[in-house]
Design a protein around this motif. Structure first.
Motif, PDB file in Angstrom:
ATOM      1  N   LEU A  74     -42.249 -24.059  31.440  1.00  0.00           N
ATOM      2  CA  LEU A  74     -42.545 -25.462  31.739  1.00  0.00           C
ATOM      3  C   LEU A  74     -42.691 -25.692  33.241  1.00  0.00           C
ATOM      4  N   LEU A  76     -45.486 -25.446  35.844  1.00  0.00           N
ATOM      5  CA  LEU A  76     -46.929 -25.336  35.789  1.00  0.00           C
ATOM      6  C   LEU A  76     -47.506 -24.295  36.738  1.00  0.00           C
ATOM      7  N   VAL A 114     -42.671 -29.555  34.209  1.00  0.00           N
ATOM      8  CA  VAL A 114     -43.503 -30.492  33.456  1.00  0.00           C
ATOM      9  C   VAL A 114     -42.852 -31.872  33.279  1.00  0.00           C
ATOM     10  N   SER A 136     -55.142 -31.073  34.856  1.00  0.00           N
ATOM     11  CA  SER A 136     -54.271 -30.033  34.316  1.00  0.00           C
ATOM     12  C   SER A 136     -54.672 -29.636  32.893  1.00  0.00           C
TER      13      SER A 136
END
Length: 231
Positions: A74, A76, A114, A136
Motif C-alpha cells: 500500500l 504507491l 494509500v 494514479s
C-alpha cells in the motif's frame, strides 16, 4: 470528498472505528452515485464482514494480505520507484503537496501510503481529487486486479476508486500480465527474499534518507512511467 475518506479508513490497519461506524459507511457508499451498483454491493458486503469479525482476526488478515510481499504493498512509490533514490525525492515532493492542503504527516507513515494519499485527496475539490486518481490509474488498476485474482473483498475499495474517477479496470493485456505473475507472499517466495537480501550497514542510496533536492528545482511526482505535469 467523504467517500475517499471512507475508503482511506477501510484501507488502513483495521481499528474499532470501522466497526463502530459500519452503518454510516454503508450509507455513504450507497448514496454515492459515481460508484456502480455491483461495486456498492461489494463495499456493503465488505463493511458488514468487517463489522462482524473479531478485530484481531481482521488485523491478522490485513497484515497477511498487504505486508507479506510487494505486489499488494500500500506504498504507491514502491510500485513505481522501488528502493531507488527517485522514490525519496518523489516523497519529498508529495509531502509538499500535502502541506499545501494543511495535512501534517504523522512521522510513522510515509507519504505514499494509500490511506494517507486518499486522506489528502479527500481534502481537495472534486476536480483536483479526480485528477490525482486519474494520474494514479495504472497503480489502482494493478492493485485492484491482483486483489480480484486473489478473491479478496478489499478489491471493491480499489474498484470504487476507479469508478469515482471514471476509469476502467485492467485491460486484457494487464490482466494477462497479472495472471502470469508469480506470487511473492508465499512461504517459499519470502524465504527466497530473505536469502537474497544483502545485509548492509550505514546509510543507503535509496529511500528518504538518500533523497537530495535538485538544487531547489521542483521534481515532478511520477506515479507511472509518464512523469507528472506541473502541479
Amino acid at each position: 470528498m467523504k467517500t475517499l475518506k471512507a475508503i482511506s479508513l477501510l484501507l488502513d490497519y483495521p481499528s474499532a472505528v470501522i466497526q463502530t461506524h459500519a452503518e454510516d459507511l454503508e450509507a455513504l457508499f450507497a448514496a454515492d452515485e459515481a460508484i456502480d451498483m455491483e461495486t456498492r454491493r461489494g463495499l456493503t458486503a465488505l463493511v458488514r464482514r468487517m463489522a462482524a469479525t473479531d478485530l484481531l482476526e481482521l488485523q491478522a488478515e490485513y497484515t497477511a494480505q498487504f505486508d507479506r510481499g510487494r505486489a499488494l504493498s500500500l506504498y504507491l512509490f514502491e510500485h513505481v520507484h522501488g528502493e531507488s533514490r527517485d522514490r525519496g525525492q518523489a516523497m519529498v515532493d508529495l509531502i509538499g503537496f500535502y502541506e499545501e492542503q494543511g495535512l501534517v504527516i504523522d512521522s510513522k507513515e510515509l507519504p505514499d501510503y494509500v490511506p494517507l494519499f486518499l486522506e489528502f485527496c479527500s481534502r481537495l475539490t472534486r476536480p483536483a481529487a479526480l485528477g490525482w486518481l486519474v494520474e494514479s490509474q495504472y497503480l489502482l488498476q494493478k492493485l485492484h486486479g491482483r486483489l480480484e485474482q486473489r478473491e479478496s473483498d478489499y478489491q471493491w475499495l480499489f474498484k470504487a476508486l476507479l469508478d469515482i474517477a471514471g476509469l476502467e479496470t485492467a485491460d486484457e493485456q494487464m490482466q494477462r500480465q497479472l495472471g502470469e505473475e508469480e506470487r511473492d507472499d508465499t512461504a517459499e517466495a519470502l524465504d527466497r527474499v530473505w536469502a537474497e537480501e544483502p545485509v548492509t550497514f550505514g546509510p543507503t542510496a535509496g529511500g528518504c534518507g538518500g533523497a537530495k533536492t535538485n538544487q531547489g528545482q521542483a521534481v515532478p511526482v511520477s506515479w507511472s512511467t509518464i512523469p507528472r505535469k506541473s502541479a
